[in-house]
Design an enzyme around this catalytic site. Structure first.
Site, PDB file in Angstrom:
ATOM      1  N   HIS A 233     -28.482   6.781   9.380  1.00 42.39           N
ATOM      2  CA  HIS A 233     -28.893   8.148   8.964  1.00 42.39           C
ATOM      3  C   HIS A 233     -29.969   8.285   8.000  1.00 42.39           C
ATOM      4  O   HIS A 233     -29.761   7.497   6.924  1.00 42.39           O
ATOM      5  CB  HIS A 233     -27.392   8.752   8.379  1.00 42.39           C
ATOM      6  CG  HIS A 233     -27.561  10.256   8.294  1.00 42.39           C
ATOM      7  ND1 HIS A 233     -27.297  11.030   9.164  1.00 42.39           N
ATOM      8  CD2 HIS A 233     -27.644  11.005   7.035  1.00 42.39           C
ATOM      9  CE1 HIS A 233     -27.439  12.516   8.736  1.00 42.39           C
ATOM     10  NE2 HIS A 233     -27.691  12.266   7.190  1.00 42.39           N
TER      11      HIS A 233
ATOM     12  N   ASP B 176     -31.807  10.763   5.311  1.00 43.75           N
ATOM     13  CA  ASP B 176     -31.676  11.900   4.477  1.00 43.75           C
ATOM     14  C   ASP B 176     -33.125  12.210   4.017  1.00 43.75           C
ATOM     15  O   ASP B 176     -33.705  11.817   3.114  1.00 43.75           O
ATOM     16  CB  ASP B 176     -30.699  11.794   3.536  1.00 43.75           C
ATOM     17  CG  ASP B 176     -29.434  11.918   3.883  1.00 43.75           C
ATOM     18  OD1 ASP B 176     -28.936  12.940   4.590  1.00 43.75           O
ATOM     19  OD2 ASP B 176     -28.545  11.191   3.573  1.00 43.75           O
TER      20      ASP B 176
ATOM     21  N   HIS C 163     -31.974  13.822   9.382  1.00 44.66           N
ATOM     22  CA  HIS C 163     -31.684  14.758   8.939  1.00 44.66           C
ATOM     23  C   HIS C 163     -32.862  15.464   7.875  1.00 44.66           C
ATOM     24  O   HIS C 163     -32.772  14.928   6.717  1.00 44.66           O
ATOM     25  CB  HIS C 163     -30.090  14.522   7.927  1.00 44.66           C
ATOM     26  CG  HIS C 163     -29.601  15.665   7.332  1.00 44.66           C
ATOM     27  ND1 HIS C 163     -28.583  15.607   6.567  1.00 44.66           N
ATOM     28  CD2 HIS C 163     -29.857  17.259   7.510  1.00 44.66           C
ATOM     29  CE1 HIS C 163     -28.250  16.752   6.149  1.00 44.66           C
ATOM     30  NE2 HIS C 163     -28.912  17.994   6.584  1.00 44.66           N
TER      31      HIS C 163
ATOM     32  N   MET D 217     -33.846  17.911   5.301  1.00 37.87           N
ATOM     33  CA  MET D 217     -33.395  19.024   4.325  1.00 37.87           C
ATOM     34  C   MET D 217     -34.784  19.503   3.830  1.00 37.87           C
ATOM     35  O   MET D 217     -35.094  19.083   2.651  1.00 37.87           O
ATOM     36  CB  MET D 217     -32.445  18.502   3.375  1.00 37.87           C
ATOM     37  CG  MET D 217     -31.162  18.312   4.160  1.00 37.87           C
ATOM     38  SD  MET D 217     -29.981  17.082   2.554  1.00 37.87           S
ATOM     39  CE  MET D 217     -30.470  15.293   3.391  1.00 37.87           C
TER      40      MET D 217
ATOM     41  N   GLY E  28     -28.472  17.419  -1.264  1.00 39.81           N
ATOM     42  CA  GLY E  28     -29.636  17.249  -2.090  1.00 39.81           C
ATOM     43  C   GLY E  28     -29.312  15.882  -2.924  1.00 39.81           C
ATOM     44  O   GLY E  28     -30.204  15.339  -3.283  1.00 39.81           O
ATOM     45  N   PHE E  29     -27.796  15.442  -3.223  1.00 38.52           N
ATOM     46  CA  PHE E  29     -27.654  14.388  -3.934  1.00 38.52           C
ATOM     47  C   PHE E  29     -26.530  13.594  -3.255  1.00 38.52           C
ATOM     48  O   PHE E  29     -25.555  14.163  -2.477  1.00 38.52           O
ATOM     49  CB  PHE E  29     -27.147  14.795  -5.261  1.00 38.52           C
ATOM     50  CG  PHE E  29     -28.167  15.375  -5.945  1.00 38.52           C
ATOM     51  CD1 PHE E  29     -29.081  14.647  -6.693  1.00 38.52           C
ATOM     52  CD2 PHE E  29     -28.406  16.867  -6.205  1.00 38.52           C
ATOM     53  CE1 PHE E  29     -30.248  15.193  -7.514  1.00 38.52           C
ATOM     54  CE2 PHE E  29     -29.290  17.302  -6.709  1.00 38.52           C
ATOM     55  CZ  PHE E  29     -30.234  16.373  -7.512  1.00 38.52           C
TER      56      PHE E  29
ATOM     57  N   SER F 272     -22.459   6.256  -0.377  1.00 36.18           N
ATOM     58  CA  SER F 272     -21.947   5.323  -1.269  1.00 36.18           C
ATOM     59  C   SER F 272     -20.923   4.514  -0.783  1.00 36.18           C
ATOM     60  O   SER F 272     -20.635   3.407  -1.242  1.00 36.18           O
ATOM     61  CB  SER F 272     -21.492   6.335  -2.351  1.00 36.18           C
ATOM     62  OG  SER F 272     -22.291   7.411  -2.783  1.00 36.18           O
TER      63      SER F 272
END
Length: 230
Positions: free
Chosen positions: A37, A39, A70, A72, A146-147, A200
């Site tokens: 994935h 981001d 993905h 964003m 965002g995080f 994580s």
């Protein structure tokens, strides 16, 4: 409830050691990842900046696994071709990122890639009712994007149920991103999600053996919730 879509674990490279991205991609591939994935954050649509097409292109030779990208970012349309050329297999855009979602999904399909749409926690499932025919994947955000490392938002479980009902009978993957751990994955798997992004929870430990253990734990909990354990 339909359980025919395969169970997918998609480690988020956002949580990896950026000083050795190629090694990290190879490690999670060997550790049992189904997809990788990606981001992509622009500091505008979300309050963080991650990486762009050139970094994805640099990671591409290190695995043959699907790159689940993905976006964003807003606007997304001007960059779709660059992400396709960089080696993305799936390109996921946000409902909230622009006024022409239908056009964005058409453009992704025209580039020969699988088209996905992502929903922020406050965005209703009804927002994608008119684009279901263009979808290969729906990504339900279970944190505000965002995080990494945020806590799972429980309302996502009901949204997954609604998305699975909306997409019933179609070859559409229902993916969840945010706070996915062995403790949270069962509820979303039982609700009908089949693809799970974990950052994580996969990369903690920092070694290939740790990644294997972490991915196996998430997969086992999801499979148990889907009634797939012997």
């Amino acid at each position: 409830m339909s359980q025919h879509r395969p169970l997918i674990i998609a480690p988020s490279i956002l949580a990896s050691d950026f000083s050795k991205l190629g090694e990290e991609v190879r490690a999670v591939d060997q550790a049992g990842a189904d997809w990788i994935h990606m981001d992509v954050m622009d500091g505008h649509f979300v309050p963080n900046i991650s990486y762009g097409p050139d970094v994805i292109k640099a990671m591409r030779p290190h695995t043959s696994k699907i790159f689940d990208t993905h976006l964003m970012i807003a606007p997304c349309d001007p960059y779709l071709e660059a992400f396709a050329k960089a080696g993305s297999d799936h390109i996921i855009v946000h409902v909230e990122a622009g006024p022409h979602l239908h056009r964005s999904l058409q453009a992704i399909r025209a580039l020969g890639k699988k088209a996905g749409v992502s929903l922020n926690p406050a965005t209703p499932v009804s927002s994608i009712e008119n684009v279901v025919d263009l979808l290969d994947l729906v990504l339900v955000m279970s944190v505000n994007p965002g995080f990494g490392g945020q806590a799972f938002i429980p309302v996502a479980v009901e949204k997954v149920r609604q998305v699975r009902a909306l997409t019933a009978g179609r070859p559409i993957d229902v993916e969840v991103d945010g706070g996915v751990t062995p403790q949270t994955v069962g509820a979303i798997a039982a609700a009908g999600a089949n693809a799970f992004v974990a950052g994580s929870a996969v990369f903690k430990g920092g070694t290939l053996e740790a990644y294997k253990t972490n991915i196996a734990a998430i997969r086992h909990a999801a499979a148990a919730a889907r009634g797939e354990l012997a």
